[in-house]
Design an enzyme around this catalytic site. Structure first.
Site, short mmCIF file in Angstrom:
data_model
loop_
_atom_site.label_atom_id
_atom_site.label_comp_id
_atom_site.label_asym_id
_atom_site.label_seq_id
_atom_site.Cartn_x
_atom_site.Cartn_y
_atom_site.Cartn_z
N ARG A 371 4.62 -1.07 -5.63
CA ARG A 371 3.22 -1.37 -5.93
C ARG A 371 2.30 -0.23 -5.48
O ARG A 371 1.13 -0.21 -5.87
CB ARG A 371 2.80 -2.67 -5.25
N ASN A 392 -7.30 -0.65 4.81
CA ASN A 392 -6.88 -2.02 4.51
C ASN A 392 -5.52 -2.29 5.14
O ASN A 392 -4.62 -1.46 5.07
CB ASN A 392 -6.82 -2.22 3.00
N PHE A 394 -3.31 -4.59 4.40
CA PHE A 394 -2.34 -5.30 3.59
C PHE A 394 -1.71 -4.39 2.53
O PHE A 394 -0.50 -4.38 2.36
CB PHE A 394 -2.97 -6.53 2.94
N GLU A 395 -2.53 -3.67 1.78
CA GLU A 395 -1.98 -2.86 0.70
C GLU A 395 -2.85 -1.62 0.51
O GLU A 395 -3.85 -1.65 -0.20
CB GLU A 395 -1.91 -3.68 -0.60
N GLN A 396 -2.43 -0.55 1.16
CA GLN A 396 -3.16 0.72 1.08
C GLN A 396 -2.21 1.79 0.54
O GLN A 396 -1.10 1.96 1.06
CB GLN A 396 -3.66 1.14 2.46
#
Length: 555
Positions: A371, A392, A394-396
């Site tokens: 991702r 972030n 969670f998802e950087q």
């Protein structure tokens, strides 16, 4: 002279909390990775001087998922051992750092080879961090970790001692009573336990004094596994708390290994600070003894791994081979009878091809790299998908490598057409969400493509972005971005095609990318990285493509 010596640090750049083991003539060191994915770095050597990265074992979601972990949490102080034909890796995934509590689940995984496959993790406990596994002479195994007491409020009092509990291999769980075997010394903050058995004695090595300039290695021993443990005559086998001249500072958190010839070596963390005596970006830098006009020392390289030759003396205690309690140079004698291996060749340019990510690079937290980036979507390029905002948890989408020298130059060529001001990508110098400098390409309100420098300067916990200078309009096509760091000074520059490099923005303070900056030592634990990042805070996943990445040390 130096041809018979090992030069420190042996693992330069952010490589803290070393755990070492030997299998035959092969040596392995595991170090902490905190929020960087995959978890744990394992290096290999045959001569204790030259090391090669061979594994990052925690590379699956069932072994490690750090999404949501705060900065400087994640993998603390792994312990790597070898017994019963297996490598045993014990590790903590810290979920909370600030406040009165530390949520610190501990796990163990095993593998027949250092490259795996690693077994599904076994949960052990959450009573404290820095776990290690002791393989006793009778074949039994014991987990040892520090004990966290959230009720205490005095300095260091939350570190409530070193606890030991038996581990059942058959049942895959801890069993029997928990024993508090060592409360530590007056240096406090007792952590990082390792147990050894030698000549009828159990030796307990711990770290004390915190992770800053009071750090120390403490040794104690007992004829009984459960103690009581008497402390070393010097108390601390290694510390630079009283040696501001020493070339390595913050020495502590150690482990030892014997060579086939019976010599003993200690690996330990350290730092090589630079001394800031002026204003940010205009600093006068000295590496010698801090003087009266010093503002502070900072360590952008993070906590590194060094090695010292040590010796067992007639009194049954371990000492630095050179004497004293701190290293006086960057060199320690090589092991006897071991031929020095050739140093690993380094290349300036990293190219991108389908397959695995080049080993120098890591990303943050997520066990779902597909991702974040792809090496297959545009062969010959690294595609980074714009994800959530800088910092972030969670998802950087940030891929970066360690800064390993006080002077370096890094550059990349990027293809990117931002949609609007909410999409931006480029070259980033990173410590955490509150400490970074970012040269990015974005879209201005008039539709033009432009360069902007965005920084956060350590205003924890907010990480408010500040912008340096005016936006620089960009022509169409690929753009090359460069960062050049000269100790405390960071200068960004850019060019298109094969044109001349053009500097952009002011000289920035590179020392904010250190754990002494921001909230300060004892609260941050990583090191400076430099790399590539893409963000699309509008949530469309707009991607940037990178042709290559250069990293060159400048002495």
């Amino acid at each position: 002279m130096t041809e018979n010596m090992i030069t420190n640090p042996i693992l330069p750049g952010f490589n803290p909390d070393p755990s070492i083991c030997r299998v035959g003539e092969d040596y392995y060191i595991a170090t902490s990775t905190f929020e960087w994915y995959p978890g744990v770095q394992i290096h290999h050597s045959r001569d204790l001087a030259n090391w090669t990265l061979v594994s990052r074992p925690l590379a699956r979601a069932d072994l490690l998922d750090m999404r949501g972990n705060p900065d400087s949490c994640g993998i603390w102080a792994p312990c790597l051992t070898y017994a019963d034909g297996l490598f045993w890796l014990v590790y903590t995934d810290v979920k909370r750092l600030s406040g009165s509590f530390k949520d610190a689940p501990n796990y163990v995984t095993t593998a027949p080879s250092i490259t795996g496959p690693w077994s599904e993790r076994v949960y052990l406990n959450s009573s404290g961090f820095d776990p290690s596994l002791f393989h006793a002479p009778d074949g039994r195994k014991y987990l040892v970790n520090m004990l966290w007491d959230h009720r205490q409020t005095g300095h260091g009092d939350q570190f409530a001692g070193i606890v030991l509990q038996e581990y059942s291999v058959a049942e895959k769980r801890l069993t029997g009573p928990v024993h508090n075997i060592f409360k530590g010394t007056d240096r406090k903050l007792t952590e990082a336990p390792h147990l050894y058995f030698r000549d009828g004695w159990y030796y307990l090595m711990t770290a004390e004094g915190g992770t800053g300039y009071d750090h120390a290695v403490t040794l104690a021993r007992s004829p009984d596994l459960l103690g009581p443990y008497e402390v070393h005559p010097q108390k601390h086998v290694l510390t630079t708390a009283f040696a501001p001249d020493a070339p390595l500072q913050r020495c502590g958190h150690a482990d030892i290994v014997d060579t086939p010839a019976g010599e003993t070596y200690m690996v330990h963390l350290c730092s090589r600070p630079i001394t800031v005596t002026g204003s940010a970006g205009q600093s006068e830098i000295r590496r010698d003894l801090p003087g009266s006009n010093v503002l502070q020392r900072r360590s952008p390289l993070g906590r590194e791994t060094a090695i010292q030759k040590v010796e067992w003396r007639d009194d049954g205690w371990l000492y630095l081979a050179e004497g004293g309690q701190h290293p006086t140079s960057l060199h320690t004698p090589r092991p006897a009878g071991i031929v020095a291996a050739a140093a690993e060749e380094t290349t300036v340019r990293t190219s991108f091809a389908p397959g695995p990510l080049p080993s120098a690079f890591q990303w943050l937290r997520s066990p779902e790299p597909d991702r974040l980036f792809s090496l297959d979507a545009s062969p010959g390029q690294l595609r980074i998908y714009g994800r959530q905002s800088p910092g972030n948890m969670f998802e950087q989408a940030l891929l970066a490598r360690r800064q390993t020298a006080h002077r370096y130059r890094a550059a990349t060529r990027m293809h990117y057409e931002p949609r609007d001001f909410q999409s931006f990508a480029g070259l980033i110098c990173w410590y955490n969400q509150c400490q970074y400098h970012f040269l990015s390409v974005t879209r201005e309100d008039d539709g033009s493509r432009a360069l902007r420098i965005m920084s956060t300067l350590g205003d924890f916990p907010f990480g408010k972005a500040v912008f340096s200078g005016e936006p620089e309009k960009l022509p169409d096509g690929p753009v090359e971005l460069r960062a050049e760091v000269d100790e405390a000074a960071l200068q960004f520059s850019w060019r298109v095609s094969d044109g001349a490099w053009q500097t952009i923005g002011p000289v920035l303070d590179a020392t904010i990318l250190s754990d002494e900056a921001g909230v300060g030592e004892g609260n941050n634990f990583t090191g400076a990285f430099v790399g590539m990042a893409a963000y699309d805070i509008g949530g469309q996943g707009h991607a940037a493509d990178f042709d290559w990445f250069d990293y060159e040390t400048l002495g």
